[in-house]
Design a protein around this motif. Structure first.
Motif, mmCIF file in Angstrom:
data_model
loop_
_atom_site.group_PDB
_atom_site.id
_atom_site.type_symbol
_atom_site.label_atom_id
_atom_site.label_comp_id
_atom_site.label_asym_id
_atom_site.label_seq_id
_atom_site.Cartn_x
_atom_site.Cartn_y
_atom_site.Cartn_z
ATOM 1 N N ARG A 19 43.354 36.741 52.333
ATOM 2 C CA ARG A 19 44.596 37.116 51.669
ATOM 3 C C ARG A 19 44.393 37.035 50.160
ATOM 4 N N LYS A 20 44.769 38.104 49.481
ATOM 5 C CA LYS A 20 44.803 38.077 48.025
ATOM 6 C C LYS A 20 46.262 37.990 47.628
ATOM 7 N N LEU A 21 46.651 36.853 47.087
ATOM 8 C CA LEU A 21 48.052 36.581 46.782
ATOM 9 C C LEU A 21 48.149 36.013 45.374
ATOM 10 N N ASN A 22 48.877 36.714 44.513
ATOM 11 C CA ASN A 22 49.006 36.287 43.112
ATOM 12 C C ASN A 22 47.637 36.058 42.476
ATOM 13 N N ASP A 23 46.713 36.996 42.741
ATOM 14 C CA ASP A 23 45.354 36.974 42.187
ATOM 15 C C ASP A 23 44.497 35.835 42.721
ATOM 16 N N ARG A 24 44.952 35.148 43.756
ATOM 17 C CA ARG A 24 44.142 34.140 44.440
ATOM 18 C C ARG A 24 43.632 34.725 45.750
ATOM 19 N N ILE A 25 42.395 34.387 46.105
ATOM 20 C CA ILE A 25 41.808 34.875 47.351
ATOM 21 C C ILE A 25 41.561 33.697 48.276
ATOM 22 N N GLU A 26 42.058 33.800 49.499
ATOM 23 C CA GLU A 26 41.928 32.714 50.469
ATOM 24 C C GLU A 26 41.538 33.284 51.828
ATOM 25 N N GLN A 27 40.504 32.696 52.437
ATOM 26 C CA GLN A 27 40.144 33.111 53.792
ATOM 27 C C GLN A 27 41.118 32.460 54.766
ATOM 28 N N VAL A 28 41.705 33.273 55.651
ATOM 29 C CA VAL A 28 42.733 32.752 56.550
ATOM 30 C C VAL A 28 42.380 32.897 58.026
ATOM 31 N N ASP A 29 41.360 33.672 58.342
ATOM 32 C CA ASP A 29 41.012 33.835 59.754
ATOM 33 C C ASP A 29 39.604 34.407 59.861
ATOM 34 N N VAL A 30 38.989 34.216 61.010
ATOM 35 C CA VAL A 30 37.668 34.781 61.265
ATOM 36 C C VAL A 30 37.540 35.071 62.751
ATOM 37 N N MET A 108 33.077 37.743 45.023
ATOM 38 C CA MET A 108 34.253 37.452 45.846
ATOM 39 C C MET A 108 34.165 36.051 46.435
ATOM 40 N N LEU A 109 32.972 35.691 46.910
ATOM 41 C CA LEU A 109 32.781 34.364 47.493
ATOM 42 C C LEU A 109 32.985 33.281 46.438
ATOM 43 N N LYS A 110 32.422 33.477 45.259
ATOM 44 C CA LYS A 110 32.556 32.485 44.190
ATOM 45 C C LYS A 110 34.017 32.320 43.780
ATOM 46 N N LYS A 111 34.749 33.419 43.742
ATOM 47 C CA LYS A 111 36.166 33.353 43.367
ATOM 48 C C LYS A 111 36.968 32.592 44.422
ATOM 49 N N ALA A 112 36.671 32.871 45.699
ATOM 50 C CA ALA A 112 37.383 32.186 46.779
ATOM 51 C C ALA A 112 37.101 30.687 46.748
ATOM 52 N N ILE A 113 35.856 30.319 46.468
ATOM 53 C CA ILE A 113 35.491 28.901 46.407
ATOM 54 C C ILE A 113 36.157 28.228 45.213
ATOM 55 N N ALA A 114 36.167 28.921 44.069
ATOM 56 C CA ALA A 114 36.768 28.352 42.859
ATOM 57 C C ALA A 114 38.252 28.074 43.051
ATOM 58 N N GLU A 115 38.908 28.871 43.901
ATOM 59 C CA GLU A 115 40.345 28.726 44.101
ATOM 60 C C GLU A 115 40.677 27.882 45.330
ATOM 61 N N SER A 116 39.643 27.335 45.970
ATOM 62 C CA SER A 116 39.861 26.480 47.135
ATOM 63 C C SER A 116 40.014 25.029 46.679
ATOM 64 N N ASP A 117 40.135 24.117 47.651
ATOM 65 C CA ASP A 117 40.269 22.700 47.311
ATOM 66 C C ASP A 117 38.921 21.982 47.277
ATOM 67 N N ILE A 118 37.822 22.740 47.234
ATOM 68 C CA ILE A 118 36.492 22.134 47.146
ATOM 69 C C ILE A 118 36.274 21.620 45.724
ATOM 70 N N PRO A 119 35.930 20.346 45.543
ATOM 71 C CA PRO A 119 35.688 19.809 44.193
ATOM 72 C C PRO A 119 34.617 20.623 43.469
ATOM 73 N N ASN A 120 34.852 20.910 42.194
ATOM 74 C CA ASN A 120 33.950 21.822 41.485
ATOM 75 C C ASN A 120 32.599 21.213 41.142
ATOM 76 N N HIS A 121 32.421 19.893 41.367
ATOM 77 C CA HIS A 121 31.105 19.309 41.094
ATOM 78 C C HIS A 121 30.146 19.479 42.272
ATOM 79 N N LEU A 122 30.662 19.947 43.400
ATOM 80 C CA LEU A 122 29.823 20.117 44.584
ATOM 81 C C LEU A 122 29.175 21.498 44.620
#
Length: 200
Positions: A19-30, A108-122
């Motif tokens: 889902r691309k919502l308000n310029d955020r990208i989130e994986q929601v299903d696979v 796309m993958l980097k953007k999704a990760i940056a906008e996820s709850d994964i700590p950015n030092h990992l």
């Protein structure tokens, strides 16, 4: 919102929904599937995609017409029969379809990760059916192993009887292909997220 959309990432071994919502990208299903050049049928693909889209009904209702798109890596064109089926299925479902290069897929993958709850030092290891992508803090470009979960299962018999699974060999094979710069990392893929220490 005008820029909101649903994106389908269609591979030979998995279909992911973002889902691309308000310029955020989130994986929601696979959806994991096994599509081969010789053993695939158009009705089967179309039925599975319809089922996958049905889970996004409430989100789709709020979108303007034409804001669902599907993408595949350019490698999909190497399988003409499969690529043709994907084109026709998306046309039947009125979904815009195009192929993208590794660079755009990595962004796309980097953007999704940056906008996820994964700590950015990992660092991040993202595994799917087709490949394994590794993003480290010391390298701008993602590192890719052109071998995915489905490939590992097949090559090392990981879905076979416990006494026939080549787990140690698989671990050695993967470890030898990880970048030397890999530090403590988060693992994502198949709707799973976890963090692990570095190999040191």
């Amino acid at each position: 919102m005008h820029n909101d959309k649903l994106i389908l990432d269609l591979g030979s071994q998995a279909a992911k929904v973002f889902r691309k919502l308000n310029d955020r990208i989130e994986q929601v299903d696979v959806l994991t599937w096994e599509l081969s050049e010789s053993g695939v049928s158009l009705p089967s693909i179309e039925g599975k995609l319809k089922s996958l889209l049905s889970t996004q009904g409430s989100f789709l209702e709020g979108l303007e017409q034409g804001t669902v798109e599907a993408i595949s890596l350019e490698e999909m064109r190497k399988s003409p029969h499969l690529f043709g089926h994907m084109e026709e299925v998306c046309r039947n479902l009125k979904i815009a379809y195009r192929t993208i290069g590794q660079k755009e897929a990595a962004e796309m993958l980097k953007k999704a990760i940056a906008e996820s709850d994964i700590p950015n030092h990992l660092d991040v290891i993202n595994a799917d059916g087709d490949s394994i992508q590794i993003i480290t803090n010391v390298c701008e470009a993602p590192y890719q192993i052109p071998f995915g979960i489905s490939d590992l299962n097949q090559q090392f018999n990981l879905l076979g009887p416990p006494n026939q699974r080549q787990i140690a060999t698989c671990i050695k094979w993967i470890s030898s292909r990880l970048p030397a710069t890999l530090e403590k990392f988060a693992y994502t893929g198949k709707n799973v997220s976890a963090s692990f220490p570095s190999r040191a």
